[in-house]
Design a protein around this motif. Structure first.
Motif, PDB file in Angstrom:
ATOM      1  N   LEU A  79      56.133  65.885 -12.307  1.00 57.73           N
ATOM      2  CA  LEU A  79      57.002  64.976 -11.564  1.00 57.73           C
ATOM      3  C   LEU A  79      57.662  64.015 -12.552  1.00 57.73           C
ATOM      4  CD1 LEU A  79      57.542  64.631  -8.447  1.00 57.73           C
ATOM      5  CD2 LEU A  79      56.089  62.607  -8.589  1.00 57.73           C
ATOM      6  N   LEU A  80      58.969  64.162 -12.746  1.00 53.01           N
ATOM      7  CA  LEU A  80      59.658  63.296 -13.711  1.00 53.01           C
ATOM      8  C   LEU A  80      59.748  61.852 -13.235  1.00 53.01           C
ATOM      9  CD1 LEU A  80      62.578  65.375 -15.264  1.00 53.01           C
ATOM     10  CD2 LEU A  80      60.837  64.058 -16.488  1.00 53.01           C
ATOM     11  N   SER A  81      59.641  61.626 -11.933  1.00 55.57           N
ATOM     12  CA  SER A  81      59.686  60.249 -11.431  1.00 55.57           C
ATOM     13  C   SER A  81      58.373  59.511 -11.643  1.00 55.57           C
ATOM     14  CB  SER A  81      60.057  60.233  -9.941  1.00 55.57           C
ATOM     15  OG  SER A  81      59.092  60.928  -9.174  1.00 55.57           O
ATOM     16  N   ASP A  82      57.307  60.237 -12.005  1.00 56.11           N
ATOM     17  CA  ASP A  82      56.046  59.591 -12.346  1.00 56.11           C
ATOM     18  C   ASP A  82      56.201  58.937 -13.716  1.00 56.11           C
ATOM     19  OD1 ASP A  82      53.354  59.514 -13.800  1.00 56.11           O
ATOM     20  OD2 ASP A  82      52.717  59.984 -11.754  1.00 56.11           O
ATOM     21  N   PRO A  83      55.956  57.624 -13.825  1.00 54.78           N
ATOM     22  CA  PRO A  83      56.220  56.925 -15.095  1.00 54.78           C
ATOM     23  C   PRO A  83      55.460  57.495 -16.286  1.00 54.78           C
ATOM     24  CG  PRO A  83      55.974  55.342 -13.326  1.00 54.78           C
ATOM     25  CD  PRO A  83      55.576  56.680 -12.759  1.00 54.78           C
ATOM     26  N   TYR A  84      54.223  57.984 -16.082  1.00 58.99           N
ATOM     27  CA  TYR A  84      53.496  58.579 -17.194  1.00 58.99           C
ATOM     28  C   TYR A  84      54.220  59.821 -17.701  1.00 58.99           C
ATOM     29  CZ  TYR A  84      50.354  61.750 -19.571  1.00 58.99           C
ATOM     30  OH  TYR A  84      49.837  62.653 -20.468  1.00 58.99           O
ATOM     31  N   PHE A  85      54.567  60.724 -16.787  1.00 59.25           N
ATOM     32  CA  PHE A  85      55.223  61.960 -17.204  1.00 59.25           C
ATOM     33  C   PHE A  85      56.625  61.695 -17.751  1.00 59.25           C
ATOM     34  CE2 PHE A  85      52.061  63.860 -14.242  1.00 59.25           C
ATOM     35  CZ  PHE A  85      51.406  64.624 -15.195  1.00 59.25           C
ATOM     36  N   ALA A  86      57.303  60.692 -17.203  1.00 55.09           N
ATOM     37  CA  ALA A  86      58.618  60.342 -17.742  1.00 55.09           C
ATOM     38  C   ALA A  86      58.496  59.864 -19.187  1.00 55.09           C
ATOM     39  CB  ALA A  86      59.266  59.260 -16.881  1.00 55.09           C
ATOM     40  N   GLU A  87      57.470  59.076 -19.465  1.00 56.10           N
ATOM     41  CA  GLU A  87      57.278  58.546 -20.811  1.00 56.10           C
ATOM     42  C   GLU A  87      56.868  59.640 -21.794  1.00 56.10           C
ATOM     43  OE1 GLU A  87      57.082  55.694 -23.917  1.00 56.10           O
ATOM     44  OE2 GLU A  87      58.084  55.765 -21.973  1.00 56.10           O
ATOM     45  N   ILE A  88      55.939  60.508 -21.389  1.00 58.68           N
ATOM     46  CA  ILE A  88      55.511  61.565 -22.303  1.00 58.68           C
ATOM     47  C   ILE A  88      56.635  62.561 -22.524  1.00 58.68           C
ATOM     48  CG2 ILE A  88      54.498  63.205 -20.652  1.00 58.68           C
ATOM     49  CD1 ILE A  88      52.782  62.082 -23.880  1.00 58.68           C
ATOM     50  N   ALA A  89      57.443  62.844 -21.475  1.00 52.60           N
ATOM     51  CA  ALA A  89      58.579  63.754 -21.620  1.00 52.60           C
ATOM     52  C   ALA A  89      59.627  63.155 -22.555  1.00 52.60           C
ATOM     53  CB  ALA A  89      59.188  64.058 -20.258  1.00 52.60           C
ATOM     54  N   ARG A  90      59.827  61.848 -22.449  1.00 48.75           N
ATOM     55  CA  ARG A  90      60.788  61.170 -23.345  1.00 48.75           C
ATOM     56  C   ARG A  90      60.347  61.310 -24.801  1.00 48.75           C
ATOM     57  NH1 ARG A  90      61.295  56.570 -26.091  1.00 48.75           N
ATOM     58  NH2 ARG A  90      59.210  55.854 -25.473  1.00 48.75           N
ATOM     59  N   ASN A  91      59.064  61.103 -25.046  1.00 45.07           N
ATOM     60  CA  ASN A  91      58.537  61.248 -26.402  1.00 45.07           C
ATOM     61  C   ASN A  91      58.703  62.675 -26.913  1.00 45.07           C
ATOM     62  OD1 ASN A  91      56.695  58.926 -27.768  1.00 45.07           O
ATOM     63  ND2 ASN A  91      56.765  58.642 -25.555  1.00 45.07           N
ATOM     64  N   LEU A  92      58.377  63.645 -26.082  1.00 48.90           N
ATOM     65  CA  LEU A  92      58.496  65.052 -26.490  1.00 48.90           C
ATOM     66  C   LEU A  92      59.955  65.420 -26.752  1.00 48.90           C
ATOM     67  CD1 LEU A  92      55.960  66.688 -24.019  1.00 48.90           C
ATOM     68  CD2 LEU A  92      55.698  66.521 -26.506  1.00 48.90           C
TER      69      LEU A  92
END
Length: 341
Positions: A73-86
């Motif tokens: 879920l990209l709207s989940d702040p954790y996954f958004a942050e880790i996806a941004r880093n990746l």
């Protein structure tokens, strides 16, 4: 020995009944595939007397610079942050990443994998849904495409697994809460969306036993990914029913904790370590917005930088032909002390 000469790896994969990516993975490193798969490949090599053109393999692997990044879920702040880093690490390494979300739905996860397969990426960084994932679809995809699994491990799929050490997460923050006040209750969903929640619950139970305290798990109703609202509604009911046996509450994740903080505010319950506060509330994850709750949320945080770098580097190495035996890498979290607990 077969009379028909096998000219390339595609033909060998076809006659052996093993996927082309799995065959390629074997030739890069025989130890990187399952024992049963390795036995089948070696039997087929004996039968067909085939040997690959290693130079051609290396050239073909570098034809594309496209990478996929998939999160629940990209709207989940954790996954958004880790996806941004990746994403930033992929771009810096010269790749062209594309982000995908499975929106918390198993059927959407399968659709995303099918879309990625058609794009023929050099590799994929995949955070699967976990328990609700279609495991056969995941396994088939990992056989077809070089895939690094992160966040939630599903069996021993993909090239490797990289994530946070959820057992360490919960044991560490439980220890802190026990040493600084009343031992914590554990606030969780009955049906968690993420399999990491089960590890955290087990770690809490083990830590409380080790510290000599009686655990108290409060499991609230709710399914899906609307954690804040689930935490708010469940928190209201738990407060109303007097379900918290101590004045300290450890939430399974930060988003549930944010919902519980809202319930406390709406019921006039004072939260924090300050004199006069009624209860302490802590979370887990290092939610990017946890600094801005009221009061600011004590939590144990993922090491976003280390997780993203370890995962990306492992995929880049595999794409370059450095395929190692499957292994799991779990990185420790960092305790962040704030006013809520």
């Amino acid at each position: 020995m077969a009379d028909t000469k096998i000219r390339n790896m595609e033909e060998f994969a076809a006659v052996s009944g093993i996927s082309r990516p799995t065959v390629s993975k074997y030739f890069n490193d025989p130890e990187s595939v399952r024992d049963s798969t390795r036995t089948r490949i070696e039997a087929a090599l004996e039968k067909h007397a085939y040997r690959p053109n290693i130079y051609a393999m290396n050239q073909n692997r570098k034809l594309t610079k496209n990478l996929g990044i998939v999160v629940p879920l990209l709207s989940d702040p954790y996954f958004a942050e880790i996806a941004r880093n990746l994403e930033q690490r992929c771009i810096a390494a010269g790749y062209r990443p594309t982000l995908f979300s499975s929106h918390g739905q198993p059927e959407m996860e399968v659709h995303v994998l099918d879309t990625l397969r058609s794009l023929k990426p050099a590799g994929v960084l995949l955070a699967p849904l976990g328990r609700s994932s279609e495991k056969d679809a995941l396994s088939a995809f990992c056989d077809d495409v070089p895939t690094l699994i992160f966040d939630s491990s599903v069996d021993e799929l993909g090239l490797a697994f990289v994530g946070s050490d959820n057992m360490q997460f919960t044991a560490h923050i439980t220890d802190y809460l026990c040493r600084t006040g009343e031992p914590p209750c554990f606030f969780e969903m009955k049906t968690p969306a993420n399999p990491n929640a089960h590890r955290r619950r087990q770690s809490y139970l083990s830590a409380m036993e080790e510290f000599g305290y009686t655990p108290d798990v409060i499991s609230i109703d709710g399914e899906g990914w609307e954690f804040e609202e689930i935490g708010r509604l469940g928190g209201h009911q738990a407060l109303k029913d007097g379900r918290f046996s101590t004045n300290t509450i450890l939430c399974s994740n930060d988003r549930l904790a944010i919902g519980l903080l809202t319930a406390c505010y709406e019921q006039g319950v004072s939260v924090g370590r300050a004199e006069g506060a009624t209860i302490r509330v802590a979370g887990q994850d290092g939610h990017p917005h946890s600094r801005y709750t009221c009061p600011p949320l004590t939590t144990i945080s993922h090491d976003y930088e280390a997780v993203s770098q370890t995962a990306a580097d492992a995929l880049f190495a595999a794409i370059d032909g450095q395929v190692s035996p499957w292994k799991s890498t779990r990185l420790e979290g960092k305790l962040i002390l704030r006013d809520s607990a």
